[in-house]
Design a protein around this motif. Structure first.
Motif, short mmCIF file in Angstrom:
data_model
loop_
_atom_site.label_atom_id
_atom_site.label_comp_id
_atom_site.label_asym_id
_atom_site.label_seq_id
_atom_site.Cartn_x
_atom_site.Cartn_y
_atom_site.Cartn_z
N ALA A 12 0.92 -0.91 0.35
CA ALA A 12 0.22 0.07 -0.30
C ALA A 12 0.51 1.29 0.04
N LEU A 13 0.31 2.68 -0.59
CA LEU A 13 1.00 3.23 -0.99
C LEU A 13 0.28 3.71 -0.47
N VAL A 14 0.85 5.35 0.76
CA VAL A 14 0.01 5.60 1.53
C VAL A 14 0.50 6.90 1.75
N GLY A 15 -0.48 8.32 1.13
CA GLY A 15 -0.10 9.16 1.09
C GLY A 15 -1.09 10.54 1.92
N MET A 16 0.24 10.50 3.20
CA MET A 16 -0.94 11.10 3.93
C MET A 16 -1.14 12.62 4.49
N GLY A 17 -1.83 13.17 5.40
CA GLY A 17 -1.49 14.52 5.16
C GLY A 17 -2.84 15.34 4.89
N ASN A 18 -3.40 16.48 6.22
CA ASN A 18 -4.17 17.98 5.63
C ASN A 18 -4.23 18.32 4.19
N ILE A 19 -5.13 18.71 3.30
CA ILE A 19 -5.32 19.44 2.43
C ILE A 19 -5.48 20.56 2.49
N MET A 20 -5.74 21.20 4.10
CA MET A 20 -6.41 22.24 4.30
C MET A 20 -5.19 23.11 5.11
N PHE A 21 -4.65 22.52 5.07
CA PHE A 21 -3.00 23.18 5.70
C PHE A 21 -2.39 23.46 5.20
N CYS A 22 -1.98 23.91 3.83
CA CYS A 22 -1.01 23.58 2.71
C CYS A 22 -0.15 22.44 2.19
N ASP A 23 0.58 22.74 2.97
CA ASP A 23 2.27 21.96 2.82
C ASP A 23 1.99 20.57 3.10
N GLU A 24 1.00 21.01 4.92
CA GLU A 24 0.83 19.15 4.86
C GLU A 24 -0.16 18.64 4.09
N GLY A 25 -0.87 18.76 3.34
CA GLY A 25 -1.07 18.04 1.83
C GLY A 25 -0.55 17.33 1.19
N LEU A 26 0.88 17.43 1.35
CA LEU A 26 1.27 16.70 0.08
C LEU A 26 1.64 14.86 -0.06
N GLY A 27 1.52 14.67 0.88
CA GLY A 27 1.76 13.02 0.70
C GLY A 27 0.10 12.56 -0.01
N THR A 28 -0.75 13.69 1.14
CA THR A 28 -2.56 13.05 -0.11
C THR A 28 -2.23 13.28 -1.79
N TYR A 29 -0.96 14.94 -1.87
CA TYR A 29 -1.60 15.04 -3.55
C TYR A 29 0.14 13.62 -3.88
N LEU A 30 0.67 13.51 -3.46
CA LEU A 30 1.64 12.88 -4.26
C LEU A 30 0.49 11.31 -4.48
N ALA A 31 0.44 10.99 -3.74
CA ALA A 31 -0.77 9.51 -3.68
C ALA A 31 -1.84 9.67 -5.24
N LYS A 32 -2.47 11.03 -5.47
CA LYS A 32 -3.14 11.14 -5.97
C LYS A 32 -2.81 11.21 -7.35
N TYR A 33 -1.66 12.08 -7.15
CA TYR A 33 -0.49 12.41 -8.69
C TYR A 33 0.17 10.74 -8.99
N ILE A 34 0.13 10.18 -8.22
CA ILE A 34 1.01 8.31 -8.94
C ILE A 34 -0.57 7.62 -9.23
N GLU A 35 -1.35 7.91 -8.85
CA GLU A 35 -2.96 7.24 -9.31
C GLU A 35 -3.33 7.61 -10.54
N ALA A 36 -2.96 9.44 -10.93
CA ALA A 36 -3.34 9.69 -12.35
C ALA A 36 -2.40 9.38 -13.24
N ASN A 37 -1.83 8.82 -13.03
CA ASN A 37 -0.32 8.88 -13.90
C ASN A 37 -0.01 7.87 -14.80
N TYR A 38 0.05 6.67 -13.71
CA TYR A 38 0.86 5.13 -13.77
C TYR A 38 -0.23 4.34 -14.25
N GLU A 39 -0.21 3.02 -14.39
CA GLU A 39 -1.31 1.78 -13.86
C GLU A 39 -0.65 1.04 -12.94
N ILE A 40 -1.84 1.21 -12.34
CA ILE A 40 -2.09 0.24 -10.86
C ILE A 40 -2.02 -0.67 -11.05
#
Length: 187
Positions: A12-40
């Motif tokens: 499991a690739l777990v992207g953690m963080g609160n997207i409401m607090f700027c950089d705190e959401g970077l893990g969430t954005y990273l997980a969504k980026y991988i999911e959008a750009n790569y065949e899983i």
């Protein structure tokens, strides 16, 4: 870190963080980026860990390997990236600053009593801003997100998981789609 020679069955690739607090959401954005750009592949599950904290307990027990991507309270310049084990996470001690760090550490301690706990590893980035309420990343963190993505992909390769690119969607587009759900683009 040395290359891991073992092939994991369930990762499991777990992207953690609160997207409401700027950089705190970077893990969430990273997980969504991988999911959008790569065949899983079936052996990999992408998890939007957001603020799951204790909710990750089942993942600790269901998977062979967890790679958690998040911010860190480790000393460093904004944009610095660190990779460390669950044991090293527990040794961060009082330097843990975010609720995610505290809850994840507590879950590791609780789950380590069980023998069937996943092998957990962290890939983290030093944030610049986790206080401002906005769906965005600071300039320095945004600039380093492709580097974080490449490190994530290389670590997954070490685990025996090869990702094939399917799209070229930028981090800016990912952040915009998360910040503005009514404008969600189907990737």
């Amino acid at each position: 870190m040395p290359l891991i020679k073992e092939r994991y069955l369930k990762v499991a690739l777990v992207g953690m963080g609160n997207i409401m607090f700027c950089d705190e959401g970077l893990g969430t954005y990273l997980a969504k980026y991988i999911e959008a750009n790569y065949e899983i592949p079936q052996s990999l599950e992408i998890v939007d860990g957001g603020l799951m904290g204790f909710g990750l307990m089942s993942y600790y027990q269901e998977f062979d390997k967890l790679l958690i991507v998040s911010t860190t309270s480790k000393e460093g310049k904004p944009g610095d990236i660190f990779r460390y084990s669950a044991d090293e996470m527990l040794r961060l001690g009082k330097t843990r600053q975010s609720a995610n760090e505290v809850e994840v550490a507590m879950m590791i301690e609780i789950c380590s009593i069980k023998e069937d706990m996943a092998d957990i590893e962290f890939l983290t980035m030093v944030p610049k801003n986790i206080k401002d309420v906005k769906n965005a990343l600071s300039e320095v963190v945004l600039k380093n997100m492709p580097k974080l993505a490449n490190k994530t992909i290389n670590i997954l390769k070490e685990y025996g998981i090869e990702l094939k690119e399917k799209n070229n969607i930028s981090f800016e587009e990912i952040i915009n789609s998360v910040a503005n759900p009514s404008n969600i683009r189907v990737f």
